[in-house]
Scaffold this active site. Structure first.
Site, PDB file in Angstrom:
ATOM      1  N   ARG A  48       0.829  -1.197   0.000  1.00 34.32           N
ATOM      2  CA  ARG A  48       0.000   0.000   0.000  1.00 34.32           C
ATOM      3  C   ARG A  48       0.861   1.243   0.000  1.00 34.32           C
ATOM      4  O   ARG A  48       2.074   1.159   0.091  1.00 34.32           O
ATOM      5  CB  ARG A  48      -0.888  -0.020   1.232  1.00 34.32           C
ATOM      6  CG  ARG A  48      -0.129  -0.481   2.506  1.00 34.32           C
ATOM      7  CD  ARG A  48      -0.433   0.229   3.756  1.00 34.32           C
ATOM      8  NE  ARG A  48      -0.367   1.654   3.637  1.00 34.32           N
ATOM      9  CZ  ARG A  48       0.777   2.368   3.750  1.00 34.32           C
ATOM     10  NH1 ARG A  48       1.919   1.752   3.943  1.00 34.32           N
ATOM     11  NH2 ARG A  48       0.754   3.678   3.655  1.00 34.32           N
ATOM     12  N   ARG A  91      -7.578  -0.282  -6.963  1.00 34.58           N
ATOM     13  CA  ARG A  91      -7.857   0.855  -6.063  1.00 34.58           C
ATOM     14  C   ARG A  91      -7.911   2.133  -6.914  1.00 34.58           C
ATOM     15  O   ARG A  91      -7.062   2.332  -7.774  1.00 34.58           O
ATOM     16  CB  ARG A  91      -6.781   0.995  -4.972  1.00 34.58           C
ATOM     17  CG  ARG A  91      -6.774  -0.154  -3.979  1.00 34.58           C
ATOM     18  CD  ARG A  91      -5.825   0.111  -2.808  1.00 34.58           C
ATOM     19  NE  ARG A  91      -6.410   1.058  -1.845  1.00 34.58           N
ATOM     20  CZ  ARG A  91      -5.723   1.597  -0.835  1.00 34.58           C
ATOM     21  NH1 ARG A  91      -4.430   1.343  -0.718  1.00 34.58           N
ATOM     22  NH2 ARG A  91      -6.311   2.431   0.006  1.00 34.58           N
ATOM     23  N   GLN A 198      -2.614   2.604   9.987  1.00 38.47           N
ATOM     24  CA  GLN A 198      -1.310   2.640   9.317  1.00 38.47           C
ATOM     25  C   GLN A 198      -0.288   3.430  10.151  1.00 38.47           C
ATOM     26  O   GLN A 198       0.913   3.142  10.135  1.00 38.47           O
ATOM     27  CB  GLN A 198      -1.410   3.285   7.926  1.00 38.47           C
ATOM     28  CG  GLN A 198      -2.103   2.436   6.872  1.00 38.47           C
ATOM     29  CD  GLN A 198      -3.586   2.707   6.774  1.00 38.47           C
ATOM     30  OE1 GLN A 198      -4.248   2.967   7.796  1.00 38.47           O
ATOM     31  NE2 GLN A 198      -4.155   2.641   5.570  1.00 38.47           N
ATOM     32  N   ASP A 239      -2.194  10.866  -2.150  1.00 35.38           N
ATOM     33  CA  ASP A 239      -2.574   9.827  -3.104  1.00 35.38           C
ATOM     34  C   ASP A 239      -2.905  10.400  -4.463  1.00 35.38           C
ATOM     35  O   ASP A 239      -2.786   9.708  -5.475  1.00 35.38           O
ATOM     36  CB  ASP A 239      -3.747   9.018  -2.533  1.00 35.38           C
ATOM     37  CG  ASP A 239      -3.282   8.251  -1.305  1.00 35.38           C
ATOM     38  OD1 ASP A 239      -3.283   8.837  -0.208  1.00 35.38           O
ATOM     39  OD2 ASP A 239      -2.859   7.091  -1.473  1.00 35.38           O
ATOM     40  N   ASN A 249      -5.688  12.498   0.493  1.00 34.37           N
ATOM     41  CA  ASN A 249      -4.791  11.707   1.328  1.00 34.37           C
ATOM     42  C   ASN A 249      -5.650  10.922   2.304  1.00 34.37           C
ATOM     43  O   ASN A 249      -6.874  11.034   2.328  1.00 34.37           O
ATOM     44  CB  ASN A 249      -3.778  12.597   2.056  1.00 34.37           C
ATOM     45  CG  ASN A 249      -2.639  11.785   2.658  1.00 34.37           C
ATOM     46  OD1 ASN A 249      -2.035  10.949   1.997  1.00 34.37           O
ATOM     47  ND2 ASN A 249      -2.372  12.017   3.930  1.00 34.37           N
TER      48      ASN A 249
HETATM   49  C1  LIG Z   1       3.615   7.890   0.273  1.00 35.26           C
HETATM   50  S1  LIG Z   1       2.056   8.510   0.519  1.00 35.26           S
HETATM   51  C2  LIG Z   1       1.033   7.146   0.601  1.00 35.26           C
HETATM   52  C3  LIG Z   1      -0.381   7.455   1.032  1.00 35.26           C
HETATM   53  O1  LIG Z   1      -1.112   6.248   0.837  1.00 35.26           O
HETATM   54  C4  LIG Z   1      -1.737   5.887   2.043  1.00 35.26           C
HETATM   55  O2  LIG Z   1      -2.986   5.283   1.819  1.00 35.26           O
HETATM   56  P1  LIG Z   1      -3.132   3.662   1.933  1.00 35.26           P
HETATM   57  O3  LIG Z   1      -2.472   3.243   3.210  1.00 35.26           O
HETATM   58  O4  LIG Z   1      -4.643   3.456   1.916  1.00 35.26           O
HETATM   59  O5  LIG Z   1      -2.456   3.107   0.701  1.00 35.26           O
HETATM   60  C5  LIG Z   1      -1.904   7.197   2.779  1.00 35.26           C
HETATM   61  O6  LIG Z   1      -2.963   7.958   2.233  1.00 35.26           O
HETATM   62  C6  LIG Z   1      -0.548   7.806   2.491  1.00 35.26           C
HETATM   63  O7  LIG Z   1      -0.491   9.148   2.776  1.00 35.26           O
END
Ligand SMILES: CSC[C@H]1O[C@H](OP(=O)(O)O)[C@H](O)[C@@H]1O
EC number: 5.3.1.23
Length: 356
Positions: A48, A91, A198, A239, A249
């Protein structure tokens, strides 16, 4: 903590990742070989983070292209596109997924005069380049990010935009890691980031393992640590960044931005240029992924946290209005309002750099 978020095992035709749903309790390496395994890994957040998803998709589509058994270009292109569309459907919000897949498709469409075997070799080269660029980009974002803070500063993060969301350094954590190497000794406050945690499971794990001074907080504590004067800057990832600077984000980022503005704390978006989408005019045009209710009600389908059957709203991202953002840190400099103009200058620098 040295590990590869995404690796290619070309000999074994496998995409090798850390299963991030098992962290921090278990570092489990898994090997993905089929399109379904790759799709599931992205959808279930086993891999992710926008940049890491892009790198995984690049290696993934290369491995799937290797399996296309034909010497006929048209047949190869048709099957390649089918697999690409499938991976792209995993996604919707992180633009790096489609950006990486489009780059790989261009290798195929630009080389129709070459043999299928030669095209496969070129795809491998392009996927390797995407990963190498990710590492260079994140390090450079770290350098620019460091110009915005000073030794001893308090930094708040949200979600994980760290090593585990990229190939190395992270984006929002890049200034923290580089600063740690240079004796800045930042005090980091990591939002746990519900519902999938996360921040707790990944960011605090990464930073704590790297010896960084990190304090884990619940999302509803972010305003308090700012009010206490413990935060000098907020660094978050992204994102998808729209042309006007509106930024998608992880859900909760816009709340952090509103609190930061209230307490006069600058919030910076750390954004590889690959995450800036000039074809998207504003945040209103960004597709926000909604995810299963069980992520909210059952903590990874484990411990029930809410009554069965209760209604749930579970958007995975939100959009922070550009007016709340102090700067957008890219690998070609820091963009500021008016963002569209600033992005055009940054992309011009990128264009010239690539021709140097
Ligand atoms: C390097 S920024 C990645 C960005 O992605 C994450 O989302 P996810 O864990 O759902 O893939 C999160 O928004 C981060 O800021």
């Amino acid at each position: 903590m040295e590990y590869e978020t995404v690796e290619l095992d070309d000999k074994d035709d496998a995409l090798v990742i850390i299963d991030q749903t098992k962290l921090p309790g278990k570092t489990e390496i898994i090997r993905l070989k089929t399109a379904q395994e790759m799709w599931d890994a992205i959808y279930l957040l086993k891999v992710r983070g926008a940049p890491a998803i892009g790198v995984a998709a690049a290696f993934g589509i290369y491995l799937l292209a290797k399996q296309i058994d034909t010497a006929d270009y048209s047949t190869f292109l048709a099957e390649f596109r089918k697999q690409k569309e499938y991976l792209d459907s995993s996604r919707p919000t992180a633009v790096n997924l489609s950006w990486a897949l489009k780059r790989m498709e261009k290798i195929v469409t630009d080389n129709g005069d070459k043999s299928v075997e030669e095209i496969k070799r070129l795809l491998k080269t392009e996927a390797d380049a995407i990963k190498a660029e990710d590492i260079r980009v994140c390090k450079t974002i770290g350098e620019f990010g460091l110009t915005l803070v000073k030794p001893g500063d308090g930094i708040l993060t949200h979600c994980n935009a760290g090593q585990l969301a990229t190939s190395k350094y992270g984006t929002a954590t890049a200034p923290i890691y580089l600063g740690e190497e240079r004796g800045y000794h930042f005090r980091v406050f990591a939002d746990e980031t519900r519902p999938l945690l996360q921040g707790a499971r990944l960011t605090s794990y990464e930073l704590h393992s790297s010896g960084v001074d990190v304090t884990l907080i619940c999302d509803n504590m972010a305003a308090t640590v700012m009010k206490n004067g413990w935060v000098d800057a907020v660094f978050v990832g992204c994102d998808r960044v729209a042309r006007n600077g509106d930024t998608a984000n992880k859900i909760g980022t816009s709340s952090v931005a509103i609190a930061a503005n209230y307490y006069n704390v600058p919030i910076y978006i750390c954004a590889p240029t690959s995450t800036i989408d000039m074809n998207t005019a504003t945040g209103a045009d960004i597709h926000i992924e909604e995810r299963p209710a069980e992520e909210v009600t059952q903590m990874w389908y484990r411990e029930r946290m809410a009554p069965e059957g209760v209604k749930v709203y579970n958007p995975a991202f939100d959009v922070t209005d550009h007016s709340l953002i102090a700067g957008i840190v890219t690998e070609y400099g820091i963009a500021r309002e008016p963002y569209e103009e600033s992005f055009r200058e940054i992309f011009a620098r990128k264009e010239n750099a690539e021709y140097d």
